[in-house]
Design an enzyme around this catalytic site. Structure first.
Site, PDB file in Angstrom:
ATOM      1  N   ASP A  15      -9.861  16.372  -0.844  1.00  0.00           N
ATOM      2  CA  ASP A  15     -11.153  15.953  -1.419  1.00  0.00           C
ATOM      3  C   ASP A  15     -10.968  15.596  -2.895  1.00  0.00           C
ATOM      4  OD1 ASP A  15     -13.404  17.146   0.708  1.00  0.00           O
ATOM      5  OD2 ASP A  15     -11.615  18.383   0.549  1.00  0.00           O
ATOM      6  N   ASN A 167     -13.694  19.421   9.972  1.00  0.00           N
ATOM      7  CA  ASN A 167     -15.024  19.105   9.423  1.00  0.00           C
ATOM      8  C   ASN A 167     -16.088  19.070  10.523  1.00  0.00           C
ATOM      9  OD1 ASN A 167     -14.034  18.837   6.834  1.00  0.00           O
ATOM     10  ND2 ASN A 167     -13.758  16.622   6.975  1.00  0.00           N
ATOM     11  N   HIS A 240      -6.011  13.486   3.893  1.00  0.00           N
ATOM     12  CA  HIS A 240      -7.062  12.883   4.724  1.00  0.00           C
ATOM     13  C   HIS A 240      -8.152  12.147   3.940  1.00  0.00           C
ATOM     14  CE1 HIS A 240      -5.668  15.670   7.944  1.00  0.00           C
ATOM     15  NE2 HIS A 240      -5.660  16.584   6.995  1.00  0.00           N
ATOM     16  N   ASP A 241      -8.791  12.887   3.019  1.00  0.00           N
ATOM     17  CA  ASP A 241     -10.105  12.457   2.535  1.00  0.00           C
ATOM     18  C   ASP A 241     -10.139  11.147   1.744  1.00  0.00           C
ATOM     19  OD1 ASP A 241     -11.238  14.578   3.847  1.00  0.00           O
ATOM     20  OD2 ASP A 241     -11.310  15.868   2.091  1.00  0.00           O
TER      21      ASP A 241
HETATM   22  C1  BDR Z   1     -10.334  17.893   6.770  1.00  0.00           C
HETATM   23  O1  BDR Z   1     -10.439  19.304   6.696  1.00  0.00           O
HETATM   24  C2  BDR Z   1     -10.298  19.742   5.375  1.00  0.00           C
HETATM   25  O2  BDR Z   1      -9.467  20.858   5.305  1.00  0.00           O
HETATM   26  C3  BDR Z   1      -9.785  18.580   4.578  1.00  0.00           C
HETATM   27  O3  BDR Z   1     -10.303  18.600   3.263  1.00  0.00           O
HETATM   28  C4  BDR Z   1     -10.258  17.377   5.354  1.00  0.00           C
HETATM   29  O4  BDR Z   1     -11.543  16.961   4.932  1.00  0.00           O
HETATM   30  C5  BDR Z   1      -9.146  17.551   7.629  1.00  0.00           C
HETATM   31  O5  BDR Z   1      -9.315  18.057   8.915  1.00  0.00           O
HETATM   32 CA    CA Z   2     -12.573  17.835   2.907  1.00  0.00          CA
END
Ligand code: BDR
Ligand code: CA
Length: 316
Positions: A15, A167, A240-241
């Site tokens: 993030d 999430n 990821h984010d």
């Molecule tokens: C998501 O889960 C969180 O731990 C990370 O920030 C990302 O948004 C990945 O599965």
């Molecule tokens: Ca996240």
């Protein structure tokens, strides 16, 4: 013109990188960061959001704290991935900026209602509780939002269970609200984000910018590499984010597929699964789509350039 976004997040190592990509790219106008209990408690992730802005030297982006936990379930955090603070591995600066005092749900609603319809993009990178609450509190936001571009879910892969992503699994009921509201939803799933690996070479490339901020990001990646190796069996961590923000900057770095997507809220083994119906071409009125292939080099170039831009004293 720069795209106006609200980043709804639970920082979190990746993030934090999403925040920096939004802050350091001229095609993104970050109107605010809203926080949600997820990777860590609301208190911790809100502190982290403020600390990341402090580290970036940016004091003009409002931060609003949102919901402490999911609509129905108990909050499940991810200390195994992000540590006790949610941003383990770095010395966080003490924030000089305070939260707005406005609840994140109200910040989201007011920003959408106060701007021209079709101009605000929501970018959730945590559990979808705030977004679902905003839909329920002010349903008019659904037709006024330009689009929702979220990190979450998986079409063929899970990480918090065999078939569910963190999430979505933390608050499946909220995800159900968000995916079933008739606004355009782009899901950036694990299938794509597992390609956004921070290899040692990419990390060195960021580190070579040579600013305190680039060192900060490199330290975040050191921790992320270790936790992903220990908990998820990855050699290099998937970041990821920021893929959500990268999609908004340059959608051509991903391939996108339209498909009906719904959320499993009941299955013993499958709760939190994002169920994409791939049996036939999507109907013309399908409002959901997902990303499935990433141009990895161009993605990391965007991240690198954003960190470099901020290091040059960009104030937004
Ligand atoms: C998501 O889960 C969180 O731990 C990370 O920030 C990302 O948004 C990945 O599965
Ligand atoms: Ca996240």
């Amino acid at each position: 013109m720069a795209k106006k976004i609200i980043l709804d997040s639970d920082p979190g190592h990746d993030d934090a990188v999403a925040m920096l990509l939004a802050l350091g790219n001229e095609n993104i106008d970050l109107l605010g960061v809203t926080t949600i209990g997820g990777n860590q408690t609301l208190h911790k992730v809100t502190h982290n959001a403020l600390a990341v802005l402090e580290e970036a030297g940016i004091h003009t982006v409002p931060v609003s704290a949102g919901c402490e936990g999911p609509l129905v379930r108990e909050l499940e955090t991810a200390p195994g991935v992000h540590g006790d603070t949610g941003l383990d591995g770095v010395d966080l600066p003490t924030p000089t900026q305070a939260v707005t005092g406005k609840h994140a749900v109200d910040f989201i609603i007011d920003t959408i209602m106060d701007n021209e319809p079709g101009t605000i993009t929501l970018v959730p990178t945590g559990p979808l509780t705030n977004i679902a609450m905003a839909v329920r509190k002010e349903p008019q936001i659904v037709s006024r939002v330009k689009e929702v571009v979220l990190m979450g879910g998986g079409v063929h892969v899970g990480n918090w269970s065999a078939v569910a992503e963190f999430n979505i699994k933390v608050d499946p009921e909220a995800a159900h609200v968000v995916f079933n509201a008739p606004w355009p939803v782009t899901m950036i799933p694990l299938d794509l984000t597992h390609q956004a690996l921070c290899t040692p070479e990419r990390q060195r490339n960021i580190e070579s910018i040579g600013t305190p901020l680039s060192h900060f990001v490199s330290q975040l990646m050191d921790y992320f590499r270790k936790s992903y190796a220990e908990n998820q069996g990855f050699v290099d961590p998937p970041v990821h984010d920021p893929c959500t923000v990268a999609y908004l900057i340059d959608p051509s770095i991903m391939t996108i597929k339209k498909a009906p997507i719904d959320i499993e809220t009941k299955g013993d083994l499958t709760v939190g699964m994002t169920v994409a119906d791939l049996r036939a071409p999507a109907p013309a009125d399908c409002h959901t789509q997902y990303a499935d292939h990433l141009d990895v080099d161009r993605f990391w170039q965007l991240v690198h350039d954003a960190i470099e831009n901020i290091g040059e004293g960009l104030e937004k």
